[in-house]
Design an enzyme around this catalytic site. Structure first.
Site, mmCIF file in Angstrom:
data_model
loop_
_atom_site.group_PDB
_atom_site.id
_atom_site.type_symbol
_atom_site.label_atom_id
_atom_site.label_comp_id
_atom_site.label_asym_id
_atom_site.label_seq_id
_atom_site.Cartn_x
_atom_site.Cartn_y
_atom_site.Cartn_z
ATOM 1 N N ARG A 37 0.823 -1.211 0.000
ATOM 2 C CA ARG A 37 0.000 0.000 0.000
ATOM 3 C C ARG A 37 0.862 1.269 0.000
ATOM 4 O O ARG A 37 0.479 2.280 -0.595
ATOM 5 C CB ARG A 37 -0.941 -0.004 1.210
ATOM 6 C CG ARG A 37 -2.108 -0.960 1.047
ATOM 7 C CD ARG A 37 -3.066 -0.881 2.209
ATOM 8 N NE ARG A 37 -4.287 -1.629 1.936
ATOM 9 C CZ ARG A 37 -5.307 -1.722 2.767
ATOM 10 N NH1 ARG A 37 -5.258 -1.101 3.937
ATOM 11 N NH2 ARG A 37 -6.385 -2.423 2.454
ATOM 12 N N LYS A 201 -18.964 -15.829 4.756
ATOM 13 C CA LYS A 201 -20.415 -15.673 4.828
ATOM 14 C C LYS A 201 -21.035 -15.148 3.542
ATOM 15 O O LYS A 201 -20.465 -14.302 2.865
ATOM 16 C CB LYS A 201 -20.776 -14.723 5.981
ATOM 17 C CG LYS A 201 -20.422 -15.266 7.362
ATOM 18 C CD LYS A 201 -20.867 -14.299 8.445
ATOM 19 C CE LYS A 201 -20.581 -14.849 9.830
ATOM 20 N NZ LYS A 201 -21.039 -13.915 10.890
ATOM 21 N N GLY A 354 -8.274 -7.506 0.350
ATOM 22 C CA GLY A 354 -8.563 -8.212 1.588
ATOM 23 C C GLY A 354 -7.825 -9.527 1.733
ATOM 24 O O GLY A 354 -6.630 -9.629 1.436
ATOM 25 N N GLY A 377 -12.860 -3.924 1.425
ATOM 26 C CA GLY A 377 -14.213 -3.398 1.591
ATOM 27 C C GLY A 377 -14.617 -2.476 0.462
ATOM 28 O O GLY A 377 -15.754 -2.516 -0.024
#
Length: 398
Positions: A37, A201, A354, A377
């Site tokens: 990053r 999920k 992620g 995200g």
């Protein structure tokens, strides 16, 4: 989606505030484990240096919850920036206090100031107008190059933009690259286009799946979320992770895929374990034969072979979410095998940040992927079809 570009912005010899995302993993000794990053922001910073700018860099790091905590100081980031830029980076002791304000005011052309962790200020995550105004007062131009946090309506991301007109705010090179890549991926992909969707999920990926279905040709499901789909189809999945309140939604997604002619693939075998632990007893079984009380923690070799065959003819691959509990070596094999195949593919390959970015970096395949997003995200919200709060103020009018 056209953004105000740093190249079209009059920044020459100006004082520029650049919102970066330096939220990198650091070990207990203050060593940066992955500086991707930080390196991703260098192009924008260097461009501003070449234009004779005085540069104020700002970022969050971790979750200090509005309190000053030395554990979350940006000092290690300043040291890494010194090494990468070969320029002395001044470090403020605070965000908008006496130290930051005096250093920012005295900053000269070609100099760089790094503010302390933005989240040391309670107002940052609350999008506090007073904090936004204080940050904006430091500079003449605002540049957002922090894709990884652009889905947050925070003071340094969204609130601050109200203090700059369109001629004095813009997207940095990293933010532009991320937005353009995902826009092209969703609007004009080279087909066949396959989406590999994993993670724990269904709820976390539900909107993304719904938005992706009309755009892709194939969907391959893995990770814990696969068991919600399998249970919805009537399989006994033992103690595997299942969201019972989404069983009907899972059936609706599969029905919609069928209606649209999208091929929808689920695992045919799994590595099941007695419990969620690295030393648990485990066995390979088909999805029809998961032992009662056991849980699936990885896709099996038959699923890997099936998915490789499915991906053989595709021209574009989007991957968001690992195929199993990749943090535990015993349950990382499926994710690793898929990662190697994706990396070796001749398709345009996009990893949605992620955990998936962490996975490919762990096994040394990050250089083999066409594009790895710097924001998990944020990339997920783009896949859901949303306009990010940090991006909306930077859109070109008309």
């Amino acid at each position: 989606m056209q953004l105000l570009s740093i190249k079209d912005c009059d920044i020459k010899n100006k004082k520029v505030f650049i919102r970066c995302d330096f939220n990198v993993p650091i070990d207990d000794y203050g060593n940066i484990n992955d500086d991707r990053r930080i390196r991703s922001a260098i192009a924008t910073i260097q461009f501003c240096l070449d234009q004779g700018c005085a540069i104020i860099l700002a970022s969050h790091f971790g979750r200090p919850k509005g309190e000053v905590d030395p554990k979350y100081s940006l000092a290690p980031i300043a040291r890494r920036l010194n090494q990468l830029l070969r320029v002395d980076v001044k470090m403020a002791e605070d965000v908008v206090g006496t130290s930051a304000m005096s250093l920012a005011k005295a900053l000269k052309s070609g100099e760089i100031l790094l503010l302390e962790n933005l989240r040391f200020e309670k107002g940052e995550t609350k999008n506090d107008p007073a904090l936004s105004a204080s940050l904006a007062s430091m500079a003449e131009v605002y540049i957002n190059d922090a894709f990884g946090v652009s889905h947050r309506a925070h003071s340094s991301v969204e609130g601050i933009t109200a203090h700059f007109d369109d001629a004095h705010k813009a997207a940095g090179f990293l933010l532009q690259k991320e937005i353009q890549f995902f826009s092209t991926l969703l609007e004009r992909p080279v087909r066949p286009f396959a989406a590999i969707v994993g993670g724990s999920k269904v709820s976390g990926k539900l909107e993304a799946l719904i938005n992706l279905l009309p755009r892709v040709d194939k969907v391959l499901i893995g990770g814990g979320m696969a068991f919600t789909f399998l249970k919805a189809l009537g399989y006994n999945v033992g103690n595997s992770l299942v969201e019972d309140d989404l069983l009907e939604e899972a059936l609706n997604i599969m029905a919609e895929a069928k209606r649209l002619g999208v091929k929808f693939y689920l695992p045919v075998d799994v590595v099941a374990a007695e419990k969620f632990a690295p030393d648990a007893a485990s066995r390979l079984c088909t999805v029809q034969e998961i032992p009662s009380g056991w849980m699936g923690l990885d896709i099996g070799p038959a699923t890997v072979r099936l998915y490789r065959q499915v991906l053989n003819d595709v021209q574009t691959i989007l991957w968001n979410g690992p195929m199993g509990v990749y943090e535990m070596d015993r349950f990382a094999r499926g994710s690793n095998k898929i990662a190697h195949f994706v990396a070796d593919s001749y398709a345009t390959t996009v990893v949605g940040g992620g955990d998936t970015a962490d996975l490919v970096q762990r096994i040394g395949l990050d250089e083999e992927i066409s594009f790895i997003s710097t924001g998990g995200g944020a990339s997920l919200e783009l896949l859901e079809g949303k306009i990010l709060p940090g991006v909306k103020p930077l859109l070109k009018k008309g």
